[in-house]
Design an enzyme around this catalytic site. Sequence first.
Site, PDB file in Angstrom:
ATOM      1  CE1 TYR A  52      -4.255   1.544   0.047  1.00  0.00           C
ATOM      2  CE2 TYR A  52      -3.439   2.711   1.908  1.00  0.00           C
ATOM      3  CZ  TYR A  52      -4.382   2.334   1.128  1.00  0.00           C
ATOM      4  OH  TYR A  52      -5.463   3.169   1.022  1.00  0.00           O
ATOM      5  CB  SER A 148     -15.149  -4.669  -7.797  1.00  0.00           C
ATOM      6  OG  SER A 148     -15.078  -3.427  -8.572  1.00  0.00           O
ATOM      7  NE  ARG A 170      -9.728  -9.841 -13.675  1.00  0.00           N
ATOM      8  CZ  ARG A 170      -9.155  -9.714 -12.608  1.00  0.00           C
ATOM      9  NH1 ARG A 170      -7.690  -9.930 -12.784  1.00  0.00           N
ATOM     10  NH2 ARG A 170      -9.482  -9.964 -11.359  1.00  0.00           N
ATOM     11  CE1 TYR A 233     -11.297   0.778  -7.905  1.00  0.00           C
ATOM     12  CE2 TYR A 233     -11.342   1.485 -10.324  1.00  0.00           C
ATOM     13  CZ  TYR A 233     -11.856   0.633  -9.271  1.00  0.00           C
ATOM     14  OH  TYR A 233     -13.025  -0.158  -9.447  1.00  0.00           O
ATOM     15  N   GLY A 234      -6.515   1.008  -9.070  1.00  0.00           N
ATOM     16  CA  GLY A 234      -6.029  -0.181  -8.492  1.00  0.00           C
ATOM     17  C   GLY A 234      -5.228  -1.190  -9.360  1.00  0.00           C
ATOM     18  N   GLY A 235      -4.864  -2.471  -9.033  1.00  0.00           N
ATOM     19  CA  GLY A 235      -4.102  -3.094  -9.782  1.00  0.00           C
ATOM     20  C   GLY A 235      -4.037  -4.616  -9.300  1.00  0.00           C
ATOM     21  CG  PHE A 258      -8.912   8.022  -7.306  1.00  0.00           C
ATOM     22  CD1 PHE A 258      -9.502   9.282  -6.844  1.00  0.00           C
ATOM     23  CD2 PHE A 258      -9.421   6.994  -6.374  1.00  0.00           C
ATOM     24  CE1 PHE A 258      -9.976   9.477  -5.841  1.00  0.00           C
ATOM     25  CE2 PHE A 258     -10.412   7.269  -5.409  1.00  0.00           C
ATOM     26  CZ  PHE A 258     -10.383   8.543  -4.960  1.00  0.00           C
ATOM     27  CD1 TRP A 259      -4.901   5.426  -2.181  1.00  0.00           C
ATOM     28  CD2 TRP A 259      -3.244   6.687  -1.803  1.00  0.00           C
ATOM     29  NE1 TRP A 259      -4.290   5.034  -1.054  1.00  0.00           N
ATOM     30  CE2 TRP A 259      -3.192   5.768  -0.930  1.00  0.00           C
ATOM     31  CE3 TRP A 259      -2.023   7.632  -1.786  1.00  0.00           C
ATOM     32  CZ2 TRP A 259      -2.183   5.632   0.154  1.00  0.00           C
ATOM     33  CZ3 TRP A 259      -1.131   7.450  -0.867  1.00  0.00           C
ATOM     34  CH2 TRP A 259      -1.283   6.632   0.001  1.00  0.00           C
ATOM     35  CG  LEU A 260     -10.891   7.829  -0.422  1.00  0.00           C
ATOM     36  CD1 LEU A 260     -11.437   8.660  -1.043  1.00  0.00           C
ATOM     37  CD2 LEU A 260     -11.654   6.657   0.133  1.00  0.00           C
TER      38      LEU A 260
END
Length: 324
Positions: A52, A148, A170, A233-235, A258-260
């Site tokens: 993180y 999600s 997917r 915003y994710g991986g 993007f990261w909150l």
Amino acid sequence: MKKAIYRQHGNAAEVIEIIDAEPQALEPGQSRVKILRSPINPSDIVQIAGQYGIQPDMPAAAGMEGIGEVVEVNGDGHEIGTLVLLADPPGAWASERVFPTEVLVPVPRADIDQLAMLTVNPATAYLLLTEYVDLKEGDWIIQSAANSAVGRYVTQLAKSRGINVASVVRRETAIPDVKDAGCDAAFVDGPDLAERVEAELDKAPVLAIDAVAGDAFGRLIATLAHGGTAVSYGGMSGEPLIIPDGNIIFNNVSVRGFWLVNWFTNAGPDEIKRVYGELTELVLSGQLNAPIDKIFTLDQITDALAHTVAGGRSGKVLLAPNGI
């Protein structure tokens, strides 16, 4: 009191432990909160794994968000029994926690399961839709990981604003889920994604939202209109972003991240209050919701974490630190 901690990074189900701790004495300006529900989010798993953006000192508390009830206050603050969103993360995977009173956000009495999930995913979805592109009614967006929790919230928020949603997943078995969530078009990811999107949509998307990374990010970019924007915003794939240079150079596509946490750092108190006020009203009205797969007690946290990462769930996994 009981709380979840980890002493080293690794597989969450293997490194998390529940310990007994003495209740913390309240100082002026603090409140004690009995924690009622806390979700297990991908960001929790990633932080425990040591991947993180912020790494806490060890031993570290766990749990990014949740909802609780004020049971004790030192000084001015919320009345005893007030339902509050938990801030000042991490540390929500505990039977109780002491917070600065000023960071607690009071909410009306309602479905605590839905309210427990309000802080992270709905806010992420809201900001992904509002911070990067001035979306107009009738515009198209396209998103990966559409099944999600964030993907479901993106769909619900977009539809409430008259924005069309193309959902990419997917596996074929996820198509019914994203269609039930309200998307306007659904696709299984693949090398010919851009061609299939162009054939089905009446115009190209202006915003792409991605949580998968790897080649999937490049395939989303290839669907965008000239001058479009892609936001990561994710991986989830664990792979680096693949960005096709031709789309960037010739199609003038912008790529953002993007990261909150960054938003919380830069937004003022009034802006934070406005966003969460709007989201709370949408949850209370039933317009914003996410399915719950299973609720575990705090003592069952190892099983809860293993269940979360196993895949094939039908919704979010919640912890109930003070019983279901």
